[in-house]
Motif scaffolding. Structure first.
Motif, PDB file in Angstrom:
ATOM      1  N   CYS A 245      31.325  12.430  -5.503  1.00 48.80           N
ATOM      2  CA  CYS A 245      31.625  13.228  -6.690  1.00 48.80           C
ATOM      3  C   CYS A 245      32.545  14.390  -6.313  1.00 48.80           C
ATOM      4  CB  CYS A 245      30.329  13.713  -7.345  1.00 48.80           C
ATOM      5  SG  CYS A 245      30.587  14.398  -9.008  1.00 48.80           S
ATOM      6  N   ASP A 246      32.040  15.622  -6.342  1.00 52.37           N
ATOM      7  CA  ASP A 246      32.915  16.774  -6.132  1.00 52.37           C
ATOM      8  C   ASP A 246      32.542  17.603  -4.917  1.00 52.37           C
ATOM      9  OD1 ASP A 246      30.579  17.640  -7.350  1.00 52.37           O
ATOM     10  OD2 ASP A 246      31.550  19.290  -8.389  1.00 52.37           O
TER      11      ASP A 246
ATOM     12  N   LEU B 277      34.215  23.321  -6.378  1.00 55.58           N
ATOM     13  CA  LEU B 277      33.867  24.037  -7.605  1.00 55.58           C
ATOM     14  C   LEU B 277      35.058  24.748  -8.218  1.00 55.58           C
ATOM     15  CD1 LEU B 277      31.665  24.923  -9.567  1.00 55.58           C
ATOM     16  CD2 LEU B 277      31.158  26.831  -8.022  1.00 55.58           C
ATOM     17  N   ASP B 278      35.828  25.463  -7.400  1.00 53.55           N
ATOM     18  CA  ASP B 278      36.966  26.216  -7.932  1.00 53.55           C
ATOM     19  C   ASP B 278      38.023  25.299  -8.535  1.00 53.55           C
ATOM     20  OD1 ASP B 278      35.749  28.534  -7.117  1.00 53.55           O
ATOM     21  OD2 ASP B 278      36.918  28.735  -5.268  1.00 53.55           O
ATOM     22  N   ASP B 279      38.131  24.075  -8.005  1.00 53.31           N
ATOM     23  CA  ASP B 279      39.125  23.134  -8.526  1.00 53.31           C
ATOM     24  C   ASP B 279      38.762  22.619  -9.913  1.00 53.31           C
ATOM     25  OD1 ASP B 279      40.601  23.273  -6.147  1.00 53.31           O
ATOM     26  OD2 ASP B 279      39.403  21.683  -5.223  1.00 53.31           O
ATOM     27  N   HIS B 280      37.450  22.495 -10.192  1.00 58.50           N
ATOM     28  CA  HIS B 280      37.018  21.855 -11.436  1.00 58.50           C
ATOM     29  C   HIS B 280      36.557  22.835 -12.518  1.00 58.50           C
ATOM     30  CE1 HIS B 280      37.256  17.904  -9.519  1.00 58.50           C
ATOM     31  NE2 HIS B 280      36.628  18.423  -8.484  1.00 58.50           N
ATOM     32  N   THR B 281      36.191  24.047 -12.125  1.00 65.22           N
ATOM     33  CA  THR B 281      35.669  25.017 -13.097  1.00 65.22           C
ATOM     34  C   THR B 281      36.604  25.239 -14.287  1.00 65.22           C
ATOM     35  OG1 THR B 281      34.291  26.156 -11.465  1.00 65.22           O
ATOM     36  CG2 THR B 281      34.936  27.414 -13.410  1.00 65.22           C
ATOM     37  N   PRO B 282      37.934  25.338 -14.094  1.00 60.61           N
ATOM     38  CA  PRO B 282      38.803  25.549 -15.269  1.00 60.61           C
ATOM     39  C   PRO B 282      38.707  24.450 -16.318  1.00 60.61           C
ATOM     40  CG  PRO B 282      39.993  26.012 -13.232  1.00 60.61           C
ATOM     41  CD  PRO B 282      38.699  25.367 -12.837  1.00 60.61           C
ATOM     42  N   TYR B 283      38.231  23.269 -15.912  1.00 60.98           N
ATOM     43  CA  TYR B 283      38.152  22.136 -16.834  1.00 60.98           C
ATOM     44  C   TYR B 283      36.742  21.940 -17.401  1.00 60.98           C
ATOM     45  CZ  TYR B 283      42.536  21.247 -14.437  1.00 60.98           C
ATOM     46  OH  TYR B 283      43.801  21.376 -13.900  1.00 60.98           O
TER      47      TYR B 283
ATOM     48  N   GLU C 172      40.438  12.500 -10.709  1.00 64.86           N
ATOM     49  CA  GLU C 172      41.654  12.443  -9.888  1.00 64.86           C
ATOM     50  C   GLU C 172      41.752  13.657  -8.970  1.00 64.86           C
ATOM     51  OE1 GLU C 172      46.529  12.127 -10.300  1.00 64.86           O
ATOM     52  OE2 GLU C 172      45.259  11.899 -12.075  1.00 64.86           O
ATOM     53  N   ILE C 173      41.409  14.828  -9.499  1.00 69.70           N
ATOM     54  CA  ILE C 173      41.424  16.037  -8.664  1.00 69.70           C
ATOM     55  C   ILE C 173      40.413  15.899  -7.530  1.00 69.70           C
ATOM     56  CG2 ILE C 173      40.868  18.503  -8.642  1.00 69.70           C
ATOM     57  CD1 ILE C 173      42.029  18.684 -11.453  1.00 69.70           C
ATOM     58  N   ALA C 174      39.237  15.361  -7.844  1.00 70.57           N
ATOM     59  CA  ALA C 174      38.202  15.190  -6.822  1.00 70.57           C
ATOM     60  C   ALA C 174      38.679  14.260  -5.721  1.00 70.57           C
ATOM     61  CB  ALA C 174      36.926  14.650  -7.457  1.00 70.57           C
ATOM     62  N   ALA C 175      39.269  13.130  -6.089  1.00 68.23           N
ATOM     63  CA  ALA C 175      39.714  12.156  -5.086  1.00 68.23           C
ATOM     64  C   ALA C 175      40.787  12.750  -4.184  1.00 68.23           C
ATOM     65  CB  ALA C 175      40.243  10.899  -5.784  1.00 68.23           C
ATOM     66  N   ARG C 176      41.714  13.506  -4.760  1.00 68.03           N
ATOM     67  CA  ARG C 176      42.783  14.100  -3.952  1.00 68.03           C
ATOM     68  C   ARG C 176      42.223  15.148  -2.999  1.00 68.03           C
ATOM     69  NH1 ARG C 176      48.181  14.810  -7.751  1.00 68.03           N
ATOM     70  NH2 ARG C 176      48.390  12.612  -8.343  1.00 68.03           N
ATOM     71  N   ALA C 177      41.235  15.901  -3.456  1.00 69.43           N
ATOM     72  CA  ALA C 177      40.618  16.908  -2.583  1.00 69.43           C
ATOM     73  C   ALA C 177      39.879  16.245  -1.426  1.00 69.43           C
ATOM     74  CB  ALA C 177      39.672  17.795  -3.390  1.00 69.43           C
ATOM     75  N   HIS C 178      39.179  15.147  -1.700  1.00 68.14           N
ATOM     76  CA  HIS C 178      38.515  14.409  -0.617  1.00 68.14           C
ATOM     77  C   HIS C 178      39.545  13.947   0.419  1.00 68.14           C
ATOM     78  CE1 HIS C 178      34.688  14.444  -2.582  1.00 68.14           C
ATOM     79  NE2 HIS C 178      35.015  13.608  -3.543  1.00 68.14           N
ATOM     80  N   LEU C 179      40.641  13.401  -0.070  1.00 70.32           N
ATOM     81  CA  LEU C 179      41.682  12.885   0.819  1.00 70.32           C
ATOM     82  C   LEU C 179      42.271  13.996   1.682  1.00 70.32           C
ATOM     83  CD1 LEU C 179      43.218  10.276   1.512  1.00 70.32           C
ATOM     84  CD2 LEU C 179      44.884  10.887  -0.250  1.00 70.32           C
ATOM     85  N   GLU C 180      42.430  15.167   1.100  1.00 65.98           N
ATOM     86  CA  GLU C 180      43.036  16.288   1.809  1.00 65.98           C
ATOM     87  C   GLU C 180      42.114  16.878   2.878  1.00 65.98           C
ATOM     88  OE1 GLU C 180      44.897  20.756   0.849  1.00 65.98           O
ATOM     89  OE2 GLU C 180      44.305  19.400  -0.798  1.00 65.98           O
ATOM     90  N   HIS C 181      40.803  16.910   2.609  1.00 64.22           N
ATOM     91  CA  HIS C 181      39.897  17.687   3.452  1.00 64.22           C
ATOM     92  C   HIS C 181      38.967  16.866   4.351  1.00 64.22           C
ATOM     93  CE1 HIS C 181      41.080  21.427   1.551  1.00 64.22           C
ATOM     94  NE2 HIS C 181      40.853  20.900   0.359  1.00 64.22           N
TER      95      HIS C 181
ATOM     96  N   GLY D 215      37.445   6.725  -7.059  1.00 65.59           N
ATOM     97  CA  GLY D 215      38.506   7.238  -6.207  1.00 65.59           C
ATOM     98  C   GLY D 215      37.954   7.968  -5.004  1.00 65.59           C
ATOM     99  N   GLY D 216      36.966   8.808  -5.227  1.00 67.55           N
ATOM    100  CA  GLY D 216      36.341   9.536  -4.129  1.00 67.55           C
ATOM    101  C   GLY D 216      35.582   8.622  -3.193  1.00 67.55           C
ATOM    102  N   VAL D 217      34.843   7.664  -3.751  1.00 69.21           N
ATOM    103  CA  VAL D 217      34.089   6.717  -2.913  1.00 69.21           C
ATOM    104  C   VAL D 217      35.032   5.946  -1.994  1.00 69.21           C
ATOM    105  CG1 VAL D 217      32.594   4.687  -2.929  1.00 69.21           C
ATOM    106  CG2 VAL D 217      32.215   6.504  -4.596  1.00 69.21           C
ATOM    107  N   ILE D 218      36.190   5.546  -2.522  1.00 71.93           N
ATOM    108  CA  ILE D 218      37.168   4.807  -1.714  1.00 71.93           C
ATOM    109  C   ILE D 218      37.630   5.642  -0.530  1.00 71.93           C
ATOM    110  CG2 ILE D 218      39.541   3.932  -1.717  1.00 71.93           C
ATOM    111  CD1 ILE D 218      39.022   2.903  -4.569  1.00 71.93           C
ATOM    112  N   VAL D 219      37.877   6.932  -0.750  1.00 76.72           N
ATOM    113  CA  VAL D 219      38.337   7.802   0.332  1.00 76.72           C
ATOM    114  C   VAL D 219      37.310   7.825   1.467  1.00 76.72           C
ATOM    115  CG1 VAL D 219      38.889  10.184   0.996  1.00 76.72           C
ATOM    116  CG2 VAL D 219      39.779   9.247  -1.146  1.00 76.72           C
ATOM    117  N   GLY D 220      36.046   8.028   1.118  1.00 75.04           N
ATOM    118  CA  GLY D 220      35.005   8.091   2.143  1.00 75.04           C
ATOM    119  C   GLY D 220      34.801   6.777   2.860  1.00 75.04           C
TER     120      GLY D 220
END
Length: 361
Positions: free
Chosen positions: A10-11, A33-39, A45-54, A86-91
């Motif tokens: 998830c996030d 949290l900071d990435d998703h709070t505004p929404y 998609e934001i979650a998956a990209r963050a997983h990939l980055e970190h 998307g996130g599951v695939i990254v892991g």
């Protein structure tokens, strides 16, 4: 046995190193949290990209904190589902890459099984036990009879309780994530009995849950109080309504658990513990209510430490250990799963499509 665990369902991006001696050598979690709070919620998609980055950096950090190298590992465990695909695939792909490069066994872990077995990591709870699994996407009562052996007694027919917390927080203007903010507001309430809310399914047969009507009742109170004041909710209104909502959820949970306990004792007269797991298990009011219920029923009550209730990789590593020492592992052809029920034999619940229908749960 030393296992590296990876969690990206998830996030939260997480990596951990755990041993079969129940030693958590490293447990690293990066919140988005900071990435998703505004929404106001998790954006896949934001979650998956963050997983990939970190994720790569978190794995390196966990290994360094544990003081081990890849040559010291016995296996790699990663969440294979259910979750945001998307996130599951990254892991999963990261875990597969490490396993292939180092010729290590790969274990795909059901995220829900990670929560379900956390009590065995922290408290060495014996099988069988009764599990209340409560989070943003899941709300279930299960009999845990062994690793991979789960029998569902009840689930939500509409919304998960964590989702209800998030939506209630949004209605009250508290922000995101809802669970901690509702709990904080409820703690400030000066008149917690001011608002009357319905107790969905309380006193009814079965062990299922429902929270859609409770959310609707909260919304009506918000609209009524706002219309009467002409200026919307005051801070006192928010706090009192949050307290009413939280108390109602705890009462509903206790009622459903009491019915599940009766069924559990019929099938397992030798007894067992009442265990709560998942993100909502961090709520102190819910824990206290369940402790009272367990005391009344003469059952041990087990709740993992707060940091292991929310999503983490230590639980994934431990579930991987539980499976690996039974001789189980997965091929590198394993396909990530957006849905993965703990009890595939459980009948679908009559409700809306999605979590409440039992598809994910």
């Amino acid at each position: 046995m030393i296992v590296l665990g990876i969690e990206t369902s998830c996030d939260e991006t997480a990596a951990a190193v755990v041993t079969d001696a129940r030693e958590i050598r490293a447990d690293v979690v990066l919140s988005q949290l900071d990435d998703h709070t505004p929404y106001g919620g998790v954006v896949p998609e934001i979650a998956a990209r963050a997983h990939l980055e970190h994720l790569d950096g978190l794995v390196r950090r966990a290994m360094a904190e544990a003081g081990v190298g890849f040559g010291d590992l016995d296996a790699i465990a990663a969440t294979g589902g259910p979750g945001l695909i998307g996130g599951v695939i990254v892991g999963v792909m990261t875990a597969k890459a490490i396993a292939a490069a180092r010729n290590l066994p790969f274990v795909a872990v059901n995220h829900l099984e990670g929560h379900a077995l956390t009590a065995r990591l922290t408290h060495d709870v014996a099988f069988p036990y009764l599990l209340l699994l409560v989070s943003g996407g899941h709300c279930q009562l299960l009999v845990v009879e062994g690793v991979g052996r789960y029998r569902r007694l009840g689930t939500t027919i509409d919304d998960a309780v964590g989702e209800a917390f998030d939506k209630t927080a949004k209605l009250l203007g508290l922000g995101y994530p809802g669970g901690p903010l509702v709990e904080q507001a409820a703690a400030r309430a000066r008149n917690p009995g001011r608002f009357a809310l319905p107790r969905p399914l309380v006193g009814r047969p079965g062990c299922d849950f429902s929270f859609s009507g409770l959310k609707t009742a909260v919304r009506r109170h918000v609209e009524e109080v706002g219309a009467l004041s002409g200026a919307g909710l005051s801070d006192a209104d928010r706090d009192d309504l949050a307290a009413a909502f939280q108390a109602t959820v705890a009462e509903v949970m206790a009622d459903r658990c009491a019915r599940a306990i009766a069924r559990f004792k019929q099938d397992h007269p030798q007894g067992g513990a009442l265990v709560v797991a998942g993100g909502v298990a961090a709520n102190k009011t819910l824990r206290a209510r369940l402790q009272t219920l367990a005391d009344r029923e003469a059952m041990p009550f087990v709740a993992p430490p707060l940091r292991l209730c929310t999503d983490n990789a230590a639980m994934i590593a431990w579930a991987g250990i539980e499976r690996f020492r039974l001789g189980e592992q997965d091929p590198l052809s394993f396909a990530p799963r957006p849905r993965w029920p703990l009890d595939p034999s459980a009948a679908p619940v009559i409700g809306r499509a999605g979590v409440g229908s039992g598809v994910k749960a």
